[in-house]
Scaffold this motif. Structure first.
Motif, PDB file in Angstrom:
ATOM      1  N   THR A 170     -24.848  16.596 -72.191  1.00 60.99           N
ATOM      2  CA  THR A 170     -25.331  17.118 -70.902  1.00 60.99           C
ATOM      3  C   THR A 170     -24.365  16.743 -69.778  1.00 60.99           C
ATOM      4  OG1 THR A 170     -26.702  15.159 -70.745  1.00 60.99           O
ATOM      5  CG2 THR A 170     -27.787  17.178 -71.482  1.00 60.99           C
ATOM      6  N   ALA A 171     -23.590  15.672 -69.981  1.00 58.10           N
ATOM      7  CA  ALA A 171     -22.603  15.293 -68.959  1.00 58.10           C
ATOM      8  C   ALA A 171     -21.545  16.381 -68.788  1.00 58.10           C
ATOM      9  CB  ALA A 171     -21.936  13.975 -69.343  1.00 58.10           C
ATOM     10  N   HIS A 172     -21.205  17.069 -69.893  1.00 53.54           N
ATOM     11  CA  HIS A 172     -20.248  18.180 -69.806  1.00 53.54           C
ATOM     12  C   HIS A 172     -20.820  19.311 -68.950  1.00 53.54           C
ATOM     13  CE1 HIS A 172     -18.499  16.255 -73.442  1.00 53.54           C
ATOM     14  NE2 HIS A 172     -17.386  16.706 -72.930  1.00 53.54           N
ATOM     15  N   PHE A 173     -22.100  19.607 -69.193  1.00 53.92           N
ATOM     16  CA  PHE A 173     -22.716  20.691 -68.423  1.00 53.92           C
ATOM     17  C   PHE A 173     -22.847  20.286 -66.964  1.00 53.92           C
ATOM     18  CE2 PHE A 173     -23.763  21.684 -72.749  1.00 53.92           C
ATOM     19  CZ  PHE A 173     -23.608  23.054 -72.785  1.00 53.92           C
ATOM     20  N   ASP A 174     -23.107  19.021 -66.738  1.00 52.10           N
ATOM     21  CA  ASP A 174     -23.230  18.511 -65.370  1.00 52.10           C
ATOM     22  C   ASP A 174     -21.928  18.739 -64.606  1.00 52.10           C
ATOM     23  OD1 ASP A 174     -24.611  16.857 -63.331  1.00 52.10           O
ATOM     24  OD2 ASP A 174     -22.974  15.463 -63.740  1.00 52.10           O
ATOM     25  N   VAL A 175     -20.818  18.380 -65.218  1.00 45.23           N
ATOM     26  CA  VAL A 175     -19.539  18.476 -64.509  1.00 45.23           C
ATOM     27  C   VAL A 175     -19.114  19.939 -64.358  1.00 45.23           C
ATOM     28  CG1 VAL A 175     -18.018  18.166 -66.511  1.00 45.23           C
ATOM     29  CG2 VAL A 175     -17.293  17.342 -64.317  1.00 45.23           C
ATOM     30  N   MET A 176     -19.415  20.760 -65.359  1.00 47.38           N
ATOM     31  CA  MET A 176     -19.064  22.186 -65.233  1.00 47.38           C
ATOM     32  C   MET A 176     -19.913  22.846 -64.141  1.00 47.38           C
ATOM     33  SD  MET A 176     -18.167  23.704 -68.997  1.00 47.38           S
ATOM     34  CE  MET A 176     -19.444  22.996 -70.010  1.00 47.38           C
ATOM     35  N   ALA A 177     -21.175  22.436 -64.060  1.00 54.75           N
ATOM     36  CA  ALA A 177     -22.047  22.990 -63.018  1.00 54.75           C
ATOM     37  C   ALA A 177     -21.536  22.618 -61.632  1.00 54.75           C
ATOM     38  CB  ALA A 177     -23.475  22.481 -63.217  1.00 54.75           C
ATOM     39  N   LYS A 178     -21.005  21.413 -61.499  1.00 55.99           N
ATOM     40  CA  LYS A 178     -20.462  20.998 -60.194  1.00 55.99           C
ATOM     41  C   LYS A 178     -19.284  21.894 -59.807  1.00 55.99           C
ATOM     42  CE  LYS A 178     -21.741  16.115 -60.307  1.00 55.99           C
ATOM     43  NZ  LYS A 178     -21.281  14.785 -60.699  1.00 55.99           N
ATOM     44  N   ILE A 179     -18.438  22.207 -60.793  1.00 55.24           N
ATOM     45  CA  ILE A 179     -17.281  23.065 -60.488  1.00 55.24           C
ATOM     46  C   ILE A 179     -17.758  24.466 -60.114  1.00 55.24           C
ATOM     47  CG2 ILE A 179     -15.188  24.103 -61.459  1.00 55.24           C
ATOM     48  CD1 ILE A 179     -14.896  21.525 -63.134  1.00 55.24           C
ATOM     49  N   MET A 180     -18.766  24.962 -60.845  1.00 48.88           N
ATOM     50  CA  MET A 180     -19.294  26.297 -60.519  1.00 48.88           C
ATOM     51  C   MET A 180     -19.906  26.302 -59.114  1.00 48.88           C
ATOM     52  SD  MET A 180     -20.928  27.907 -63.958  1.00 48.88           S
ATOM     53  CE  MET A 180     -21.498  26.500 -64.874  1.00 48.88           C
ATOM     54  N   LEU A 181     -20.562  25.193 -58.768  1.00 44.86           N
ATOM     55  CA  LEU A 181     -21.150  25.099 -57.425  1.00 44.86           C
ATOM     56  C   LEU A 181     -20.053  25.178 -56.369  1.00 44.86           C
ATOM     57  CD1 LEU A 181     -23.538  24.528 -55.529  1.00 44.86           C
ATOM     58  CD2 LEU A 181     -23.172  22.088 -55.917  1.00 44.86           C
ATOM     59  N   ALA A 182     -18.984  24.407 -56.579  1.00 46.98           N
ATOM     60  CA  ALA A 182     -17.878  24.426 -55.606  1.00 46.98           C
ATOM     61  C   ALA A 182     -17.285  25.830 -55.516  1.00 46.98           C
ATOM     62  CB  ALA A 182     -16.800  23.425 -56.029  1.00 46.98           C
ATOM     63  N   ALA A 183     -17.118  26.480 -56.679  1.00 46.49           N
ATOM     64  CA  ALA A 183     -16.531  27.827 -56.680  1.00 46.49           C
ATOM     65  C   ALA A 183     -17.454  28.817 -55.984  1.00 46.49           C
ATOM     66  CB  ALA A 183     -16.256  28.275 -58.121  1.00 46.49           C
ATOM     67  N   SER A 184     -18.763  28.645 -56.159  1.00 47.06           N
ATOM     68  CA  SER A 184     -19.697  29.590 -55.517  1.00 47.06           C
ATOM     69  C   SER A 184     -19.610  29.459 -54.001  1.00 47.06           C
ATOM     70  CB  SER A 184     -21.128  29.362 -56.003  1.00 47.06           C
ATOM     71  OG  SER A 184     -21.802  28.435 -55.207  1.00 47.06           O
ATOM     72  N   ILE A 185     -19.410  28.243 -53.529  1.00 46.14           N
ATOM     73  CA  ILE A 185     -19.285  28.044 -52.074  1.00 46.14           C
ATOM     74  C   ILE A 185     -17.988  28.704 -51.572  1.00 46.14           C
ATOM     75  CG2 ILE A 185     -18.983  26.297 -50.270  1.00 46.14           C
ATOM     76  CD1 ILE A 185     -20.779  24.478 -52.071  1.00 46.14           C
ATOM     77  N   ILE A 186     -16.905  28.529 -52.342  1.00 44.78           N
ATOM     78  CA  ILE A 186     -15.635  29.156 -51.935  1.00 44.78           C
ATOM     79  C   ILE A 186     -15.760  30.678 -51.958  1.00 44.78           C
ATOM     80  CG2 ILE A 186     -13.181  29.412 -52.496  1.00 44.78           C
ATOM     81  CD1 ILE A 186     -13.272  26.613 -53.708  1.00 44.78           C
ATOM     82  N   MET A 187     -16.475  31.197 -52.957  1.00 42.60           N
ATOM     83  CA  MET A 187     -16.663  32.648 -53.020  1.00 42.60           C
ATOM     84  C   MET A 187     -17.460  33.130 -51.809  1.00 42.60           C
ATOM     85  SD  MET A 187     -14.962  33.610 -55.555  1.00 42.60           S
ATOM     86  CE  MET A 187     -15.390  35.326 -55.711  1.00 42.60           C
ATOM     87  N   GLY A 188     -18.524  32.403 -51.475  1.00 42.22           N
ATOM     88  CA  GLY A 188     -19.327  32.767 -50.302  1.00 42.22           C
ATOM     89  C   GLY A 188     -18.476  32.785 -49.042  1.00 42.22           C
ATOM     90  N   LEU A 189     -17.618  31.782 -48.942  1.00 39.66           N
ATOM     91  CA  LEU A 189     -16.732  31.682 -47.782  1.00 39.66           C
ATOM     92  C   LEU A 189     -15.736  32.851 -47.760  1.00 39.66           C
ATOM     93  CD1 LEU A 189     -16.402  29.545 -45.533  1.00 39.66           C
ATOM     94  CD2 LEU A 189     -14.529  28.580 -46.859  1.00 39.66           C
ATOM     95  N   SER A 190     -15.278  33.228 -48.946  1.00 43.00           N
ATOM     96  CA  SER A 190     -14.326  34.351 -49.033  1.00 43.00           C
ATOM     97  C   SER A 190     -14.988  35.654 -48.602  1.00 43.00           C
ATOM     98  CB  SER A 190     -13.811  34.513 -50.466  1.00 43.00           C
ATOM     99  OG  SER A 190     -13.172  33.344 -50.879  1.00 43.00           O
ATOM    100  N   TYR A 191     -16.224  35.864 -49.075  1.00 49.28           N
ATOM    101  CA  TYR A 191     -16.933  37.086 -48.651  1.00 49.28           C
ATOM    102  C   TYR A 191     -17.077  37.100 -47.130  1.00 49.28           C
ATOM    103  CZ  TYR A 191     -18.428  37.245 -53.596  1.00 49.28           C
ATOM    104  OH  TYR A 191     -18.458  37.268 -54.964  1.00 49.28           O
ATOM    105  N   ALA A 192     -17.492  35.939 -46.577  1.00 45.09           N
ATOM    106  CA  ALA A 192     -17.700  35.871 -45.128  1.00 45.09           C
ATOM    107  C   ALA A 192     -16.386  36.109 -44.388  1.00 45.09           C
ATOM    108  CB  ALA A 192     -18.291  34.509 -44.768  1.00 45.09           C
ATOM    109  N   THR A 193     -15.279  35.608 -44.951  1.00 45.84           N
ATOM    110  CA  THR A 193     -13.972  35.814 -44.314  1.00 45.84           C
ATOM    111  C   THR A 193     -13.632  37.309 -44.277  1.00 45.84           C
ATOM    112  OG1 THR A 193     -13.293  33.702 -45.231  1.00 45.84           O
ATOM    113  CG2 THR A 193     -11.551  35.100 -44.375  1.00 45.84           C
ATOM    114  N   GLU A 194     -13.949  38.008 -45.383  1.00 42.53           N
ATOM    115  CA  GLU A 194     -13.705  39.458 -45.404  1.00 42.53           C
ATOM    116  C   GLU A 194     -14.486  40.155 -44.297  1.00 42.53           C
ATOM    117  OE1 GLU A 194     -13.024  41.729 -49.228  1.00 42.53           O
ATOM    118  OE2 GLU A 194     -14.496  40.219 -49.830  1.00 42.53           O
ATOM    119  N   TRP A 195     -15.765  39.809 -44.181  1.00 45.00           N
ATOM    120  CA  TRP A 195     -16.600  40.457 -43.153  1.00 45.00           C
ATOM    121  C   TRP A 195     -16.076  40.118 -41.763  1.00 45.00           C
ATOM    122  CZ3 TRP A 195     -21.261  37.729 -45.853  1.00 45.00           C
ATOM    123  CH2 TRP A 195     -21.428  38.297 -47.128  1.00 45.00           C
TER     124      TRP A 195
END
Lengths: 459, 174
Positions: A300-325
């Motif tokens: 589960t520690a592997h899933f924990d760390v991968m989820a953290k990376i996905m969380l960070a990426a989702s925030i960057i993606m959100g920021l990218s969408y907002a930058t486009e707008w």
């Protein structure tokens, strides 16, 4: 001063393995037994998956045959929306195809020990996804039989490729990347093939794995040069991966279309690739863990760390969408502003809202440790992210092409059955290749896990 | 063919210590075989520095230069074509191909050098025929020293390996 280092190493090892898998022989047995002692394993789920994916692959091949036979008119593309599912699928698959090598090489360079249990199938994922991605631009060509014109060769027509074209960049980037990934993957496999050779009970198995191991005997000289090569390949892999998906971003950004002409595209595409790739790795990790009973190696520690990376990426993606707008509004260009309005309220708006929900809102659940450490929750959210990323790829194409500078040319894309067949068929082809891989090749890097365990046990 | 004495160890610490002590003893340490890379061994064993990275660098740079040369020749000399008023030698857009192919060929050169320096590929090795050597790719550590010709010296060397903590000592050919 020597004391703290082994203590940290020990904690590192214990973090990424469960007590029942903390011996080298157990690790070898867990990974090798399904391949070498097949009769003692139930392969029912594998056969079901194999048959389903084979059927989907046949659907893919039938569609490709029809596209070759009747042309791309069988898809929903029209004179305005000239790109459709094929190009969206290409961008989606190459994004997933980016992640394996990116994850593997980046984590190797950053000395992230947890890569040991996941890098093998992540790299396999890369290879299969990049191969599938490479098919799409070819079948999308109006005259696929001439695709070899992309290569420079002396010819009677006395013409050369147009080096300034993003299509040519794609060709070289994908070709180099696939061949590089095969090499990177194979180098990492050589010591494990030797383990398989030495554990094989049957002559055929020993010969098969022995040939692939190339005579590896684990001498200190071999390990020395192996480590030199592996690290050097990782150093080259990271810029190659970044350049590959930047080029895919350039396919769009090198144009003059509203919504595409943005300098943010290359980095935004790279992060998007990492995002969808990590989501796919998390899905595959859950399936491999379940299918091969590898709870001790993929924790589960592997899933924990991968989820953290996905969380960070989702925030960057959100920021990218907002930058486009923001850029569309701040730039003041009428077509750009109109496009953003079309995204939020136009024909494809429900899909756009679904995209934001899948890519930005739902992954915020990863802020909670309980969600991150639940394999089922990570799996479900990772699937949602992959759906969201596919929606993003398709909407990048549909929105801009359906709503460009000329209102009289605005048209909508309506997918046909062949669009869906080629999309789901490619998923089947991926599953088929992955299933064959897990049946033949050690799915976890045994020598790296052995090293991880040994480091934990050293004083 | 060299006669070797192969000592088998189960414990990494004892093995590393055995390699260190064997080097001080009056016998020639031929090789050490392990199931994973041990940094201590590369220090203990004075291997020649690997040429993998210089070869990769040279191969990559040469290929990139060739790729750029091809682009230049085709776009400027052999088939000059005015594409939207851009210069014939549009170097920023020419960068990707040399970059990607340079990295690919650097990797191929690295792999070829790796095979050469690691003495691979070979499909047959007398070591593989010796029972128990397969453990070196799984969970055992093997130390190979040159086998003395004299019977008494051979027994002394075998006893020395056993004294270092080897669980078994075998005579093998390499």
């Amino acid at each position: 001063m020597a004391l703290p280092i082994p203590v940290e190493k020990s904690a590192e090892s214990e973090r990424w393995t469960l007590p029942e898998a903390r011996s080298m022989e157990v690790v070898n047995a867990i990974v090798a037994a399904p391949l070498l002692e097949r009769s003692s394993w139930s392969w029912r789920a594998w056969w079901i998956g194999f048959c389903v994916s084979l059927a989907a692959t046949m659907a893919f091949l039938v569609t490709v045959f029809l596209v070759f036979y009747r042309g791309i008119g069988i898809w929903g593309v029209n004179s305005t929306v000239v790109w459709g599912f094929a190009i969206a699928d290409y961008v989606w698959w190459i994004g997933i195809g980016n992640a394996g090598t990116l994850i593997s090489s980046m984590l190797l360079l950053m000395r992230q020990r947890w890569r040991a249990s996941t890098n093998r199938f992540a790299e396999a994922m890369t290879l299969f996804a990049a191969t599938i991605a490479g098919i799409f631009p070819i079948i999308h060509l109006g005259r696929p039989l001439y695709f070899y014109w992309l290569t420079p060769y002396p010819n009677t027509m006395h013409v050369w490729p147009q080096w300034r074209s993003a299509l040519i960049w794609d060709f070289w980037a994908i070709l180099s990347y696939i061949l590089f990934s095969i090499l990177f993957w194979y180098v990492g496999l050589i010591p494990d093939f030797a383990t398989m050779r030495d554990r094989a009970q049957k002559r055929g198995q020993a010969a098969f794995y022995g040939a692939l191991a190339l005579g590896w005997c684990g001498s200190s000289r071999q390990w020395q040069v192996y480590e030199k090569l592996h690290l050097a390949l990782a150093c080259l892999g990271v810029p190659l991966v970044v350049s590959l998906h930047s080029v895919v971003g350039m396919d769009f950004a090198a144009s003059l279309m509203p919504g595409w002409q943005e300098s943010i595209f290359p980095p935004y595409f790279v992060v998007g690739a990492m995002y969808s790739g990590f989501a796919m790795v998390a899905c595959l990790a859950a399936l491999v863990r379940w299918g091969f009973r590898m709870h001790g190696l993929i924790t589960t520690a592997h899933f924990d760390v991968m989820a953290k990376i996905m969380l960070a990426a989702s925030i960057i993606m959100g920021l990218s969408y907002a930058t486009e707008w923001f850029n569309a509004w701040y730039g003041g260009e009428r077509a750009d502003r109109s496009l953003v309005m079309f995204e939020f309220a136009g024909h494809y708006a429900p899909l756009f809202w679904a995209l934001l929900l899948c890519n930005v809102v739902i992954p915020q659940a990863f802020w909670w440790a309980g969600v991150r450490r639940s394999v089922a929750a990570v799996f479900v959210i990772a699937v949602i992210i992959n759906i969201g990323m596919w929606l993003e790829r398709i909407l990048i194409i549909w929105n801009t092409l359906s709503h460009d500078y000329l209102p009289s040319a605005w048209r909508i894309f309506l997918p046909t059955i062949w669009d869906w067949m080629v999309t789901f068929g490619s998923l089947g082809l991926f599953a088929l290749m992955f299933l064959v891989f897990v049946r033949v090749i050690p799915v976890v890097s045994m020598h790296e896990v052995r090293k991880l365990i040994a480091e934990g046990q050293s004083p | 063919m060299t006669q070797l004495l192969l000592g088998e160890f189960t414990d990494q610490r004892r093995f590393v210590e055995a390699v260190r002590r064997a080097r001080d003893a009056p016998c020639r340490v031929v090789e050490a075989y392990t199931p994973y890379p041990l940094e201590e061994l590369s220090v203990a064993h004075s291997h020649r520095a690997s040429r993998i990275r210089p070869v990769m660098f040279a191969g990559g740079v040469l290929t990139a230069a060739l790729a750029y040369g091809l682009e230049y020749y085709s776009a400027v000399i052999n088939y000059p074509y005015n594409s939207g008023g851009r210069p014939l030698d549009a170097w920023p857009t020419f960068m990707l191909v040399p970059f990607a192919t340079g990295i690919l060929v650097a990797a191929v050169c690295g792999f070829a050098t790796f095979l050469f320096e690691a003495g691979m590929p070979y499909l047959s090795n007398p070591l593989f025929a010796s029972g128990g050597f397969g453990g070196a790719s799984q969970d055992r550590f093997m130390l190979a020293i040159e086998c003395p010709q004299d019977n008494d010296d051979r027994s002394a060397a075998a006893e020395m390996l056993a004294g270092f903590g080897a669980i078994s000592v075998r005579e093998v050919q390499s």
